[in-house]
Design a protein around this motif. Sequence first.
Motif, PDB file in Angstrom:
ATOM      1  N   MET A 118      28.142  -2.133  24.199  1.00  0.00           N
ATOM      2  CA  MET A 118      28.570  -1.250  25.162  1.00  0.00           C
ATOM      3  C   MET A 118      27.212  -0.288  25.530  1.00  0.00           C
ATOM      4  O   MET A 118      26.786   0.179  24.591  1.00  0.00           O
ATOM      5  CB  MET A 118      29.661  -0.503  24.972  1.00  0.00           C
ATOM      6  N   PRO A 119      27.200  -0.292  26.863  1.00  0.00           N
ATOM      7  CA  PRO A 119      25.975   0.514  27.410  1.00  0.00           C
ATOM      8  C   PRO A 119      26.059   1.814  26.916  1.00  0.00           C
ATOM      9  O   PRO A 119      27.039   2.391  27.016  1.00  0.00           O
ATOM     10  CB  PRO A 119      25.798   0.366  28.579  1.00  0.00           C
ATOM     11  N   PHE A 120      24.915   2.546  26.314  1.00  0.00           N
ATOM     12  CA  PHE A 120      24.938   4.193  25.968  1.00  0.00           C
ATOM     13  C   PHE A 120      25.528   4.964  27.078  1.00  0.00           C
ATOM     14  O   PHE A 120      26.329   5.814  26.916  1.00  0.00           O
ATOM     15  CB  PHE A 120      23.656   4.377  25.458  1.00  0.00           C
ATOM     16  N   ARG A 121      25.125   4.532  28.313  1.00  0.00           N
ATOM     17  CA  ARG A 121      25.434   5.271  29.593  1.00  0.00           C
ATOM     18  C   ARG A 121      27.105   5.339  29.787  1.00  0.00           C
ATOM     19  O   ARG A 121      27.618   6.255  30.519  1.00  0.00           O
ATOM     20  CB  ARG A 121      24.778   4.859  30.643  1.00  0.00           C
ATOM     21  N   TRP A 172      29.394   5.628  27.167  1.00  0.00           N
ATOM     22  CA  TRP A 172      29.757   6.238  26.100  1.00  0.00           C
ATOM     23  C   TRP A 172      30.309   7.792  26.683  1.00  0.00           C
ATOM     24  O   TRP A 172      29.688   8.483  27.463  1.00  0.00           O
ATOM     25  CB  TRP A 172      28.719   6.673  25.046  1.00  0.00           C
ATOM     26  N   ASN A 173      31.536   7.832  25.696  1.00  0.00           N
ATOM     27  CA  ASN A 173      31.888   9.257  26.134  1.00  0.00           C
ATOM     28  C   ASN A 173      31.407  10.435  25.250  1.00  0.00           C
ATOM     29  O   ASN A 173      30.696  10.021  24.133  1.00  0.00           O
ATOM     30  CB  ASN A 173      33.454   9.284  26.351  1.00  0.00           C
ATOM     31  N   ILE A 207      29.231  12.489  19.735  1.00  0.00           N
ATOM     32  CA  ILE A 207      29.228  13.419  18.495  1.00  0.00           C
ATOM     33  C   ILE A 207      29.488  12.668  17.277  1.00  0.00           C
ATOM     34  O   ILE A 207      28.827  12.664  16.312  1.00  0.00           O
ATOM     35  CB  ILE A 207      30.612  14.329  18.732  1.00  0.00           C
ATOM     36  N   LEU A 208      30.479  11.652  17.320  1.00  0.00           N
ATOM     37  CA  LEU A 208      30.807  10.836  16.152  1.00  0.00           C
ATOM     38  C   LEU A 208      29.397  10.111  15.614  1.00  0.00           C
ATOM     39  O   LEU A 208      29.227   9.915  14.318  1.00  0.00           O
ATOM     40  CB  LEU A 208      31.984  10.040  16.058  1.00  0.00           C
ATOM     41  N   THR A 209      28.774   9.481  16.671  1.00  0.00           N
ATOM     42  CA  THR A 209      27.334   8.698  16.249  1.00  0.00           C
ATOM     43  C   THR A 209      26.293   9.727  15.577  1.00  0.00           C
ATOM     44  O   THR A 209      25.870   9.524  14.494  1.00  0.00           O
ATOM     45  CB  THR A 209      26.946   8.090  17.639  1.00  0.00           C
ATOM     46  N   ILE A 210      26.540  10.743  16.340  1.00  0.00           N
ATOM     47  CA  ILE A 210      25.233  11.782  15.698  1.00  0.00           C
ATOM     48  C   ILE A 210      25.821  12.412  14.282  1.00  0.00           C
ATOM     49  O   ILE A 210      25.038  12.318  13.166  1.00  0.00           O
ATOM     50  CB  ILE A 210      25.214  13.076  16.434  1.00  0.00           C
ATOM     51  N   LEU A 211      27.084  12.583  13.930  1.00  0.00           N
ATOM     52  CA  LEU A 211      27.462  12.930  12.712  1.00  0.00           C
ATOM     53  C   LEU A 211      27.369  11.716  11.689  1.00  0.00           C
ATOM     54  O   LEU A 211      26.759  12.197  10.585  1.00  0.00           O
ATOM     55  CB  LEU A 211      28.915  13.576  12.779  1.00  0.00           C
ATOM     56  N   ALA A 212      27.782  10.658  12.044  1.00  0.00           N
ATOM     57  CA  ALA A 212      27.730   9.514  11.170  1.00  0.00           C
ATOM     58  C   ALA A 212      26.259   9.267  10.805  1.00  0.00           C
ATOM     59  O   ALA A 212      25.931   8.975   9.573  1.00  0.00           O
ATOM     60  CB  ALA A 212      28.217   8.254  11.837  1.00  0.00           C
ATOM     61  N   VAL A 213      25.557   9.305  11.675  1.00  0.00           N
ATOM     62  CA  VAL A 213      23.862   8.906  11.527  1.00  0.00           C
ATOM     63  C   VAL A 213      23.185  10.305  10.503  1.00  0.00           C
ATOM     64  O   VAL A 213      22.476  10.019   9.701  1.00  0.00           O
ATOM     65  CB  VAL A 213      22.960   8.738  12.588  1.00  0.00           C
TER      66      VAL A 213
END
Length: 234
Positions: free
Chosen positions: A1-4, A6-7, A12-18
């Motif tokens: 799925m393209p990043f654009r 993303w909701n 937020i979940l991606t940043i927290l997980a990384v």
Amino acid sequence: MPFRNWNFRKWILTILAVAFAGICISLGFWQLRRLTARRQTNTVLASRRSAPVVELDSLPSDTATAHFRRVHLRGAYDHGQEIILTLRGRNGSPGVNILTPLLRPGKDTVVLVNRGWVYSPDGMTVDTKPWREADTLNGNGYVETFPTKGPFAPANPARPRSFRRLNRAELTKLFPFPIANYYVVLTDSSGSPSVPPRVEIAPLDEGPHRNYAIQWFSFAAISIVGLVIFIRRT
């Protein structure tokens, strides 16, 4: 799925997980560095254990260099000034270690000698009189250093000669004579019933660092894999 597409929640979940994975990876490598340091220390200590026995007074003044060196010592015990090291287990049984000051000829400074382990039901108290050995010592042991970092439990007025950890600063106040900045764990044994079983030499293992590193790396992998699954399903 393209990043654009993303909701806000996905970002937020991606940043927290990384971020969480990055922290876990960092902690994993930290444990690996500790494992390497532990191995290096073990190599040094093992070489000292196998080195020839030297006279106690020939040790270097640096206690770190003297640690675990095998030594020969002689002198006279001062049983009246004994202390005990509490909560010392042996083969699943509670007990204490008995430490006795050794007065050496021509020396003002005494050396504490860990004479061994005796059974104590509460791991705190024991009558040391039945465990007195000959008044003089001519034997071998290895050098052990006093812990330098706390926490150190405050002295118990009811048991002023009992210590959970050997706080040298407190010990210097207890004895009427100066004590060396290390102590000796006795290894010789006469086989007499009145001689406490000597303290067994601790194994030079690698500790839990490898397992901890694996755990941290696993947490990082779980975080990333979980993130991927979440993104694909939403």
